[in-house]
Scaffold this active site. Structure first.
Site, PDB file in Angstrom:
ATOM      1  N   ASP A  17      23.898 -25.025 -18.393  1.00  0.00           N
ATOM      2  CA  ASP A  17      23.991 -24.036 -17.311  1.00  0.00           C
ATOM      3  C   ASP A  17      24.647 -24.634 -16.072  1.00  0.00           C
ATOM      4  O   ASP A  17      25.125 -23.881 -15.204  1.00  0.00           O
ATOM      5  CB  ASP A  17      22.603 -23.504 -16.952  1.00  0.00           C
ATOM      6  CG  ASP A  17      22.130 -22.398 -17.888  1.00  0.00           C
ATOM      7  OD1 ASP A  17      22.943 -21.924 -18.704  1.00  0.00           O
ATOM      8  OD2 ASP A  17      20.953 -22.013 -17.808  1.00  0.00           O
ATOM      9  N   SER A  20      13.533 -18.939 -16.649  1.00  0.00           N
ATOM     10  CA  SER A  20      13.101 -19.346 -17.986  1.00  0.00           C
ATOM     11  C   SER A  20      11.585 -19.414 -18.081  1.00  0.00           C
ATOM     12  O   SER A  20      10.988 -18.976 -19.073  1.00  0.00           O
ATOM     13  CB  SER A  20      13.706 -20.705 -18.341  1.00  0.00           C
ATOM     14  OG  SER A  20      15.103 -20.664 -18.291  1.00  0.00           O
ATOM     15  N   SER A  75      21.963 -20.276 -30.153  1.00  0.00           N
ATOM     16  CA  SER A  75      20.995 -20.091 -29.073  1.00  0.00           C
ATOM     17  C   SER A  75      19.650 -20.673 -29.471  1.00  0.00           C
ATOM     18  O   SER A  75      19.124 -20.356 -30.545  1.00  0.00           O
ATOM     19  CB  SER A  75      20.818 -18.606 -28.735  1.00  0.00           C
ATOM     20  OG  SER A  75      19.806 -18.441 -27.753  1.00  0.00           O
ATOM     21  N   THR A  76      19.075 -21.501 -28.599  1.00  0.00           N
ATOM     22  CA  THR A  76      17.742 -22.028 -28.861  1.00  0.00           C
ATOM     23  C   THR A  76      16.669 -20.977 -28.573  1.00  0.00           C
ATOM     24  O   THR A  76      15.505 -21.162 -28.936  1.00  0.00           O
ATOM     25  CB  THR A  76      17.464 -23.279 -28.021  1.00  0.00           C
ATOM     26  OG1 THR A  76      17.539 -22.950 -26.630  1.00  0.00           O
ATOM     27  CG2 THR A  76      18.455 -24.382 -28.346  1.00  0.00           C
ATOM     28  N   GLN A  77      17.049 -19.867 -27.918  1.00  0.00           N
ATOM     29  CA  GLN A  77      16.082 -18.803 -27.659  1.00  0.00           C
ATOM     30  C   GLN A  77      15.543 -18.201 -28.956  1.00  0.00           C
ATOM     31  O   GLN A  77      14.418 -17.692 -28.989  1.00  0.00           O
ATOM     32  CB  GLN A  77      16.703 -17.710 -26.790  1.00  0.00           C
ATOM     33  CG  GLN A  77      16.938 -18.139 -25.358  1.00  0.00           C
ATOM     34  CD  GLN A  77      17.700 -17.112 -24.539  1.00  0.00           C
ATOM     35  OE1 GLN A  77      18.110 -16.074 -25.057  1.00  0.00           O
ATOM     36  NE2 GLN A  77      17.902 -17.398 -23.268  1.00  0.00           N
ATOM     37  N   ARG A  92       8.982 -16.690 -20.080  1.00  0.00           N
ATOM     38  CA  ARG A  92       8.068 -17.266 -21.071  1.00  0.00           C
ATOM     39  C   ARG A  92       6.617 -17.007 -20.684  1.00  0.00           C
ATOM     40  O   ARG A  92       5.778 -16.703 -21.542  1.00  0.00           O
ATOM     41  CB  ARG A  92       8.325 -18.775 -21.221  1.00  0.00           C
ATOM     42  CG  ARG A  92       9.547 -19.114 -22.077  1.00  0.00           C
ATOM     43  CD  ARG A  92       9.959 -20.563 -21.918  1.00  0.00           C
ATOM     44  NE  ARG A  92      11.040 -20.924 -22.831  1.00  0.00           N
ATOM     45  CZ  ARG A  92      12.319 -20.599 -22.657  1.00  0.00           C
ATOM     46  NH1 ARG A  92      12.675 -19.889 -21.578  1.00  0.00           N
ATOM     47  NH2 ARG A  92      13.239 -20.977 -23.531  1.00  0.00           N
ATOM     48  N   GLY A 131      18.861 -12.356 -21.975  1.00  0.00           N
ATOM     49  CA  GLY A 131      18.795 -12.976 -23.294  1.00  0.00           C
ATOM     50  C   GLY A 131      17.374 -13.325 -23.695  1.00  0.00           C
ATOM     51  O   GLY A 131      16.981 -13.158 -24.850  1.00  0.00           O
TER      52      GLY A 131
END
EC number: 2.5.1.19
Length: 429
Positions: free
Chosen positions: A315, A24, A170-172, A28, A96
């Site tokens: 997760d 993650s 999804s918070t993505q 980013r 993702g």
């Protein structure tokens, strides 16, 4: 390696181990570095299937990317929010983060781009992000199924000051828009239309934006980013992956042993650190040492079943599900309906694979109840889902005959997991 036969341990583990960098945070950091100005030297980079897709996509778009895999380092040349190539094709694989973040980048830039994806990623939710980007002037042509990848996108840069977004799936989606906002040249507000408005991965995004020099505020309903801010950073160190560390911490609970994961500490920004609270409820002792967080299981390897809301660190649902059959009472995991839309329908996958082992499971729309039992020999289907492969391997450490099908799907985030597991088993038999 088509299958991996897990060998039961004869002794409690006593383990000190290092895990790769956070997926993650790696993806980013790559994104923020590309959006920034000047070179950014990233250290502790995760090299996995997901991050390789992100790196190759940046290269396809014309960004300067120097890869030093042996040193776990990448140097990215930022272009101040401008994509060097105005026409290109990228392939995001099953990542993702790459799919959502890069879609936002391309849609909010001047150019025409094609985004290809794996069959798995083609099934995952994208529509709320597409709709938000269309509000901002982007145009999408769906190359297969409407609302899903692959797409061709004609981007549009600037001219809008707000967008509305649903992040229930999804918070993505939100992370993608948040990170893009500073390069749009306007004060920008993102109104959240869903009941879910915040989350651990959003907090990682906000924290990293701050570390790269951009402030974002949240008033409980909307996110606000002031214009005139730029991403700048010369060196950025990526944290070890707490999600990966949790499998080894779970081994301590499972065997009544001890695990130290090097350089993982309680000041980590990663939400999966909350799994340590779960392990404490199971009777484990958790200590932040100089080397890293240490987890020690109970001497007899017994622990109770618990009820826990795992929405914000989902997760680890599969990790707790792998511990649950060995608990002294039922385990209930709640508020996890969104994991049906991830790499696999994870709720269904957990229920099916435990049931195959003879474990009683109640599967609800957004919860699981798992009853104690003795897992029977089974070939575990992994559904091309890295977390199913890694988490369910834990069951074989206490039960004979557990075989993991397609174990190398773990290369999505942790290429050497089964090599390390093999080494651990050999040291404890």
């Amino acid at each position: 390696m088509d299958t991996y036969k897990v060998k039961k341990l004869n002794h409690p583990i006593n383990l000190e181990i290092a895990v790769p960098g956070s997926k993650s945070i790696t993806n980013r950091a790559l994104f923020l570095a590309a959006l920034g100005t000047g070179e950014v030297h990233l250290k502790g980079v995760l090299f996995s299937e997901d991050s390789r897709c992100f790196l190759s996509s940046l290269e396809s778009l014309g960004f300067s990317v120097e890869i030093r895999e042996e040193e776990k380092e990448v140097i990215v040349g930022g272009c101040g929010g401008v994509i060097p190539k105005k026409e290109a094709e990228i392939h995001v694989g099953s990542a993702g983060t790459a799919a959502r973040f890069l879609t936002a980048m391309l849609a909010l830039s001047e150019g025409v781009y094609t985004i290809q994806a794996s069959e798995q990623m083609k099934r995952r939710p994208m529509r709320p992000l597409f709709e938000a980007l269309e509000q901002l002037g982007a145009e999408f042509t769906y190359l297969e199924k409407k609302g899903f990848l692959p797409v061709r996108v004609r981007g549009k840069r600037g001219g809008f000051k707000e967008a509305s977004l649903d992040i229930s799936r999804s918070t993505q989606f939100l992370s993608a828009l948040l990170m893009m906002a500073p390069v749009l040249g306007e004060d920008f507000t993102i109104h959240i239309m869903s009941e879910k408005k915040d989350g651990s991965y959003i907090r990682i995004t906000k924290k990293m934006m701050e570390q790269f020099g951009v402030e974002c505020t949240f008033d409980g309903d909307s996110y606000h980013i002031k214009k005139g801010q730029n991403y700048q950073r010369e060196i950025y160190e990526i944290e070890p992956d707490v999600s990966a560390a949790c499998y080894f911490y779970a081994m301590a609970a499972l065997t009544g042993g001890r695990t130290v994961v090097k350089n993982v500490h309680k000041d980590s920004m990663q939400g999966d650190l909350r799994f340590l609270e779960v392990l404490e409820k199971l009777g484990c002792h958790v200590t932040d040492t100089e080397a890293g967080i240490e987890v020690t299981g109970t001497n007899d390897g017994h622990y109770p079943g618990i009820t826990v809301d795992m929405n914000d660190f989902s997760d680890q649902t599969m990790t707790l599900a792998a511990l649950a059959p060995f608990a002294d009472s039922p385990t209930t995991i709640r508020n996890i309906g969104h994991i049906r839309l991830q790499e696999s329908d994870r709720l269904s996958a957990i229920a099916k694979e435990l049931t195959k082992m003879g474990i009683q499971v109640e599967e609800g729309e957004d919860f699981l109840v798992i009853y104690p039992g003795k897992p029977q020999p089974s070939l575990v289907s992994t559904y091309e889902d890295h977390r199913m492969a890694m988490a369910f391997s834990l069951i074989g450490l206490r039960s004979e005959g557990i075989v993991i099908d397609n174990p190398l799907c773990c290369k999505k985030t942790f290429e050497d997991y089964f090599i390390l597991l093999d080494r651990i088993i050999k040291d404890h038999r």
